[in-house]
Scaffold this motif. Structure first.
Motif, PDB file in Angstrom:
ATOM      1  N   TRP A  41     -18.676  10.959  -9.563  1.00  0.00           N
ATOM      2  CA  TRP A  41     -19.760   9.994  -9.434  1.00  0.00           C
ATOM      3  C   TRP A  41     -20.090   9.379 -10.797  1.00  0.00           C
ATOM      4  N   ALA A 221     -16.422   7.801  -3.779  1.00  0.00           N
ATOM      5  CA  ALA A 221     -17.000   7.878  -5.124  1.00  0.00           C
ATOM      6  C   ALA A 221     -16.133   7.069  -6.091  1.00  0.00           C
ATOM      7  N   PRO A 222     -16.741   6.471  -7.131  1.00  0.00           N
ATOM      8  CA  PRO A 222     -18.171   6.508  -7.472  1.00  0.00           C
ATOM      9  C   PRO A 222     -18.997   5.421  -6.787  1.00  0.00           C
TER      10      PRO A 222
END
Length: 401
Positions: A41, A221-222
């Motif tokens: 993330w 993600a991110p």
């Protein structure tokens, strides 16, 4: 309609293909590693490196038609470039051409004030920040925008925002600095004049991330797809976009070009799946024959080629009409591609998965993720059913007695 590439597009296409060969395809495995760990993330290092390379060679902000801030390309000219980017899921971001930023930038370019453009559009075009779009709500069928219940209430020099949104793509990225929020500013008047859009800085007090929403197990993600709670979020009245009651109008202006982008990227994704399928079936033997020699395999390969080319031509027709007669006149074609392209991609990718056997449903060949993405786009920007209803009504109108 003439779909020959102009000299400008031929040059950009050649440069883009070369960049993909040299920089993007060789880094797919690295991208998977960097987005698969516990620190996923955050901005992905490989994408940040490639963005600098793309910008250095002039492959940056290729979208944004009818604006001197973009590359000066029409929708028809951008479409084949968008297809190339779509072959790899993370590639559009490398060229600063990824959703939802492209749609949000188009909103700011077409409807934003000079101050809004300086504060938000310019850093988005620079790639120094990212954005999110908050429209869909968990408690109502948001394919009908008149159902939206989140509120935007005027209070002296501010607006106070309350409501819960989900599938707010991009809100998980730490670079997200601005959210375009759609909510209700009045309960009176025509149903499609009760909604408005407003700019909400991501760090405004009162915004809570309730959870991230995985897509068939992928958290993306991110970038992420977040469920957000807005509780007494206060922003200046100057943050309203275009004016109260203009939300549906802005949404339609935003979604037209966005659909072209999604559909051309899906054509590229399907082309890549077909390439992988053709390679796989020639490398595997079943019952004494290459899989490629089996009649059902040949039939699927042929049908995939037909469907991909059909979807591409229909999308190019829609892009041509958007350029020549405008989004409103092209609404039937835009609706048709939104149905045709994701269904085509889902089927072609499914056949490619089948050809790979067990390898197709794991992450080794990228097909499972590709299928998850294509299937999601049968809902994003409006479900198939909404578009089919519109197409049907427009067709009936031609034959009224």
């Amino acid at each position: 309609m003439d779909f020959d590439y102009s000299t400008k597009v031929q040059s950009l296409r050649s440069r883009l293909l070369a960049f993909m060969d040299e920089h993007v395809y060789p880094n797919e495995a690295r991208y998977d590693r960097e987005t698969g760990g516990t620190d996923r993330w955050r901005p992905t290092p490989v994408v940040e490196e490639l963005k600098a390379k793309a910008r250095a060679v002039g492959l940056w902000n290729l979208f944004l038609p009818a604006s001197e801030r973009g590359a000066g390309l029409t929708n028809s000219e951008y479409a084949p470039l968008c297809e190339i980017m779509g072959r790899v899921p993370f590639a559009p971001e490398v060229f600063n051409c990824s959703a939802p930023d492209t749609g949000n930038m188009e909103v700011l370019e077409r409807y934003g004030t000079a101050e809004q453009k300086v504060r938000w559009l310019e850093p988005l075009l620079d790639g120094s920040i990212r954005s999110a779009f908050a429209m869909t709500e968990p408690d109502v069928a948001s394919s009908d925008a008149t159902n939206i219940r989140a509120s935007i209430v005027r209070d002296a020099g501010d607006y106070v925002i309350n409501g819960r949104k989900w599938w707010t793509s991009g809100a998980g990225d730490p670079r997200c600095r601005i959210i375009i929020f759609m909510g209700r500013t009045t309960e009176e008047g025509p149903a499609h004049r009760q909604q408005s859009m407003i700019l909400v800085p991501r760090d405004t007090p009162g915004i809570t991330v309730l959870r991230h929403l995985p897509v068939f197990g992928y958290d993306d993600a991110p970038h992420g797809h977040m469920e957000l709670d807005f509780a007494d979020v206060r922003v200046p009245a100057a943050n309203i976009v275009l004016g109260e009651g203009r939300g549906s109008e802005i949404a339609q202006g935003r979604l037209g070009p966005g659909r072209i982008h999604h559909c051309m990227r899906l054509v590229g994704l399907a082309e890549r799946a077909l390439e992988k399928m053709c390679a796989r079936v020639q490398a595997r033997v079943t019952f004494g024959l290459p899989v490629a020699a089996q009649g059902v395999t040949l039939e699927r390969i042929a049908e995939a080629r037909i469907r991909i080319d059909q979807a591409r031509l229909l999308t190019l027709k829609a892009a041509y009409m958007m350029d020549t007669v405008g989004n409103k006149a092209a609404r039937a074609e835009i609706a048709m591609i939104k149905v045709a392209a994701p269904q085509m991609a889902c089927q072609v990718i499914d056949w490619a998965i089948q050809a790979h056997g067990g390898a197709g449903v794991c992450d080794d060949f990228g097909l499972a993720r590709a299928y998850a993405h294509a299937r999601t786009l049968r809902l994003a920007d409006g479900p198939d059913e909404v578009h089919r209803n519109q197409i049907g009504k427009l067709e009936l109108a031609k034959h009224r007695v």
